[in-house]
Write a protein that holds these residues in place. Structure first.
Motif, PDB file in Angstrom:
ATOM      1  N   ALA A  37      32.231   7.215 -45.699  1.00  0.00           N
ATOM      2  CA  ALA A  37      32.793   6.984 -44.365  1.00  0.00           C
ATOM      3  C   ALA A  37      33.622   5.698 -44.333  1.00  0.00           C
ATOM      4  O   ALA A  37      34.728   5.680 -43.772  1.00  0.00           O
ATOM      5  N   TYR A  38      33.105   4.646 -44.928  1.00  0.00           N
ATOM      6  CA  TYR A  38      33.819   3.365 -44.944  1.00  0.00           C
ATOM      7  C   TYR A  38      35.133   3.484 -45.704  1.00  0.00           C
ATOM      8  O   TYR A  38      36.164   2.985 -45.267  1.00  0.00           O
ATOM      9  N   GLY A  39      35.098   4.183 -46.824  1.00  0.00           N
ATOM     10  CA  GLY A  39      36.314   4.377 -47.599  1.00  0.00           C
ATOM     11  C   GLY A  39      37.350   5.203 -46.865  1.00  0.00           C
ATOM     12  O   GLY A  39      38.548   4.909 -46.913  1.00  0.00           O
ATOM     13  N   LEU A  40      36.890   6.238 -46.161  1.00  0.00           N
ATOM     14  CA  LEU A  40      37.824   7.082 -45.412  1.00  0.00           C
ATOM     15  C   LEU A  40      38.394   6.373 -44.183  1.00  0.00           C
ATOM     16  O   LEU A  40      39.589   6.458 -43.915  1.00  0.00           O
ATOM     17  N   PHE A  41      37.536   5.697 -43.427  1.00  0.00           N
ATOM     18  CA  PHE A  41      38.010   5.040 -42.209  1.00  0.00           C
ATOM     19  C   PHE A  41      38.886   3.832 -42.500  1.00  0.00           C
ATOM     20  O   PHE A  41      39.824   3.549 -41.767  1.00  0.00           O
ATOM     21  N   ARG A  42      38.567   3.124 -43.554  1.00  0.00           N
ATOM     22  CA  ARG A  42      39.368   1.944 -43.913  1.00  0.00           C
ATOM     23  C   ARG A  42      40.501   2.292 -44.875  1.00  0.00           C
ATOM     24  O   ARG A  42      41.279   1.427 -45.238  1.00  0.00           O
ATOM     25  N   HIS A  43      40.561   3.556 -45.294  1.00  0.00           N
ATOM     26  CA  HIS A  43      41.562   4.016 -46.264  1.00  0.00           C
ATOM     27  C   HIS A  43      41.543   3.148 -47.515  1.00  0.00           C
ATOM     28  O   HIS A  43      42.570   2.731 -48.020  1.00  0.00           O
ATOM     29  N   SER A  44      40.315   2.873 -47.980  1.00  0.00           N
ATOM     30  CA  SER A  44      40.141   1.975 -49.114  1.00  0.00           C
ATOM     31  C   SER A  44      39.069   2.536 -50.045  1.00  0.00           C
ATOM     32  O   SER A  44      37.877   2.532 -49.706  1.00  0.00           O
ATOM     33  N   PHE A  45      39.514   3.015 -51.196  1.00  0.00           N
ATOM     34  CA  PHE A  45      38.566   3.509 -52.191  1.00  0.00           C
ATOM     35  C   PHE A  45      37.665   2.376 -52.670  1.00  0.00           C
ATOM     36  O   PHE A  45      36.463   2.544 -52.837  1.00  0.00           O
ATOM     37  N   SER A  46      38.246   1.192 -52.871  1.00  0.00           N
ATOM     38  CA  SER A  46      37.453   0.062 -53.372  1.00  0.00           C
ATOM     39  C   SER A  46      36.419  -0.398 -52.348  1.00  0.00           C
ATOM     40  O   SER A  46      35.340  -0.853 -52.721  1.00  0.00           O
ATOM     41  N   GLY A  47      36.727  -0.258 -51.060  1.00  0.00           N
ATOM     42  CA  GLY A  47      35.755  -0.627 -50.033  1.00  0.00           C
ATOM     43  C   GLY A  47      34.544   0.282 -50.044  1.00  0.00           C
ATOM     44  O   GLY A  47      33.401  -0.173 -49.979  1.00  0.00           O
ATOM     45  N   GLY A  48      34.785   1.587 -50.143  1.00  0.00           N
ATOM     46  CA  GLY A  48      33.676   2.543 -50.215  1.00  0.00           C
ATOM     47  C   GLY A  48      32.865   2.379 -51.482  1.00  0.00           C
ATOM     48  O   GLY A  48      31.637   2.465 -51.468  1.00  0.00           O
ATOM     49  N   LEU A  49      33.565   2.121 -52.592  1.00  0.00           N
ATOM     50  CA  LEU A  49      32.872   1.899 -53.856  1.00  0.00           C
ATOM     51  C   LEU A  49      32.058   0.605 -53.818  1.00  0.00           C
ATOM     52  O   LEU A  49      30.939   0.551 -54.340  1.00  0.00           O
ATOM     53  N   SER A  50      32.590  -0.427 -53.176  1.00  0.00           N
ATOM     54  CA  SER A  50      31.858  -1.692 -53.034  1.00  0.00           C
ATOM     55  C   SER A  50      30.569  -1.488 -52.246  1.00  0.00           C
ATOM     56  O   SER A  50      29.514  -2.001 -52.622  1.00  0.00           O
ATOM     57  N   LEU A  51      30.659  -0.722 -51.162  1.00  0.00           N
ATOM     58  CA  LEU A  51      29.480  -0.460 -50.337  1.00  0.00           C
ATOM     59  C   LEU A  51      28.434   0.313 -51.138  1.00  0.00           C
ATOM     60  O   LEU A  51      27.255  -0.052 -51.144  1.00  0.00           O
ATOM     61  N   THR A  52      28.858   1.344 -51.837  1.00  0.00           N
ATOM     62  CA  THR A  52      27.921   2.161 -52.605  1.00  0.00           C
ATOM     63  C   THR A  52      27.297   1.376 -53.754  1.00  0.00           C
ATOM     64  O   THR A  52      26.088   1.475 -54.000  1.00  0.00           O
ATOM     65  N   ALA A  53      28.100   0.589 -54.453  1.00  0.00           N
ATOM     66  CA  ALA A  53      27.573  -0.208 -55.570  1.00  0.00           C
ATOM     67  C   ALA A  53      26.585  -1.261 -55.079  1.00  0.00           C
ATOM     68  O   ALA A  53      25.536  -1.480 -55.703  1.00  0.00           O
ATOM     69  N   ALA A  54      26.890  -1.913 -53.960  1.00  0.00           N
ATOM     70  CA  ALA A  54      25.973  -2.915 -53.411  1.00  0.00           C
ATOM     71  C   ALA A  54      24.673  -2.256 -52.963  1.00  0.00           C
ATOM     72  O   ALA A  54      23.584  -2.823 -53.145  1.00  0.00           O
ATOM     73  N   GLY A  55      24.766  -1.058 -52.386  1.00  0.00           N
ATOM     74  CA  GLY A  55      23.557  -0.322 -52.017  1.00  0.00           C
ATOM     75  C   GLY A  55      22.710   0.001 -53.232  1.00  0.00           C
ATOM     76  O   GLY A  55      21.488  -0.120 -53.204  1.00  0.00           O
ATOM     77  N   ALA A  56      23.365   0.387 -54.331  1.00  0.00           N
ATOM     78  CA  ALA A  56      22.629   0.687 -55.570  1.00  0.00           C
ATOM     79  C   ALA A  56      21.942  -0.562 -56.116  1.00  0.00           C
ATOM     80  O   ALA A  56      20.788  -0.507 -56.550  1.00  0.00           O
ATOM     81  N   VAL A  57      22.631  -1.696 -56.090  1.00  0.00           N
ATOM     82  CA  VAL A  57      22.032  -2.950 -56.566  1.00  0.00           C
ATOM     83  C   VAL A  57      20.838  -3.325 -55.688  1.00  0.00           C
ATOM     84  O   VAL A  57      19.789  -3.742 -56.195  1.00  0.00           O
ATOM     85  N   ALA A  58      20.965  -3.154 -54.379  1.00  0.00           N
ATOM     86  CA  ALA A  58      19.862  -3.473 -53.472  1.00  0.00           C
ATOM     87  C   ALA A  58      18.657  -2.575 -53.743  1.00  0.00           C
ATOM     88  O   ALA A  58      17.512  -3.036 -53.743  1.00  0.00           O
ATOM     89  N   ILE A  59      18.904  -1.299 -54.008  1.00  0.00           N
ATOM     90  CA  ILE A  59      17.807  -0.363 -54.288  1.00  0.00           C
ATOM     91  C   ILE A  59      17.123  -0.722 -55.605  1.00  0.00           C
ATOM     92  O   ILE A  59      15.890  -0.734 -55.691  1.00  0.00           O
ATOM     93  N   ILE A  60      17.903  -1.027 -56.629  1.00  0.00           N
ATOM     94  CA  ILE A  60      17.322  -1.416 -57.920  1.00  0.00           C
ATOM     95  C   ILE A  60      16.483  -2.683 -57.757  1.00  0.00           C
ATOM     96  O   ILE A  60      15.354  -2.764 -58.253  1.00  0.00           O
ATOM     97  N   ASN A  61      17.016  -3.668 -57.055  1.00  0.00           N
ATOM     98  CA  ASN A  61      16.262  -4.904 -56.813  1.00  0.00           C
ATOM     99  C   ASN A  61      14.963  -4.620 -56.068  1.00  0.00           C
ATOM    100  O   ASN A  61      13.912  -5.169 -56.403  1.00  0.00           O
ATOM    101  N   PHE A  62      15.032  -3.765 -55.061  1.00  0.00           N
ATOM    102  CA  PHE A  62      13.849  -3.421 -54.274  1.00  0.00           C
ATOM    103  C   PHE A  62      12.782  -2.754 -55.142  1.00  0.00           C
ATOM    104  O   PHE A  62      11.609  -3.116 -55.088  1.00  0.00           O
TER     105      PHE A  62
END
Length: 130
Positions: free
Chosen positions: A30-55
């Protein structure tokens, strides 16, 4: 209430991780589509993955160390703690050195885990966890 029913009602780190992963993926799209930014959506997903791994790593360490009797702080626990710090450090370094990483997307990605924890806490409280 049966023991099996209480087990299914217990707070579940795995359920939190799965929900956070779903929120990260859907949020990244959603973030990537609304902001028209592939890197923004990828940043959100990657940060979520890092947070899950840390948790999940922190959960494993706490389950080993915070036990009745003698704590079991071993080499694996120390390596997990160092790994968590290194993983977080790599993400923070990437924020500084990679120009396409979206800082707002990273903040939202970390928030996915917090949202999943709040949802699980409400579910746990609703079913009478304790």
């Amino acid at each position: 209430m049966a023991t099996a029913d209480r087990t299914s009602e217990a707070f579940s780190g795995k359920r939190v991780a799965m929900l956070a992963a779903a929120i990260s993926i859907v949020g990244g799209l959603a973030y990537g589509l609304f902001r028209h930014s592939f890197s923004g959506g990828l940043s959100l997903t990657a940060a979520g993955a890092v947070a899950i791994i840390n948790f999940r790593w922190l959960e494993v360490v706490l389950m080993r160390v915070v036990q009745p009797g003698v704590p079991q702080f071993d080499g694996g626990s120390a390596l997990r703690l160092l790994g968590r710090m290194a993983l977080f450090g790599v993400l923070m370094a990437a924020l500084l050195w990679v120009p396409d990483i979206d800082a707002i997307g990273v903040a939202l990605g970390f928030s996915a885990l917090v949202i999943a924890l709040v949802i699980e806490a409400f579910r746990w409280g609703r079913v009478g966890g304790g």
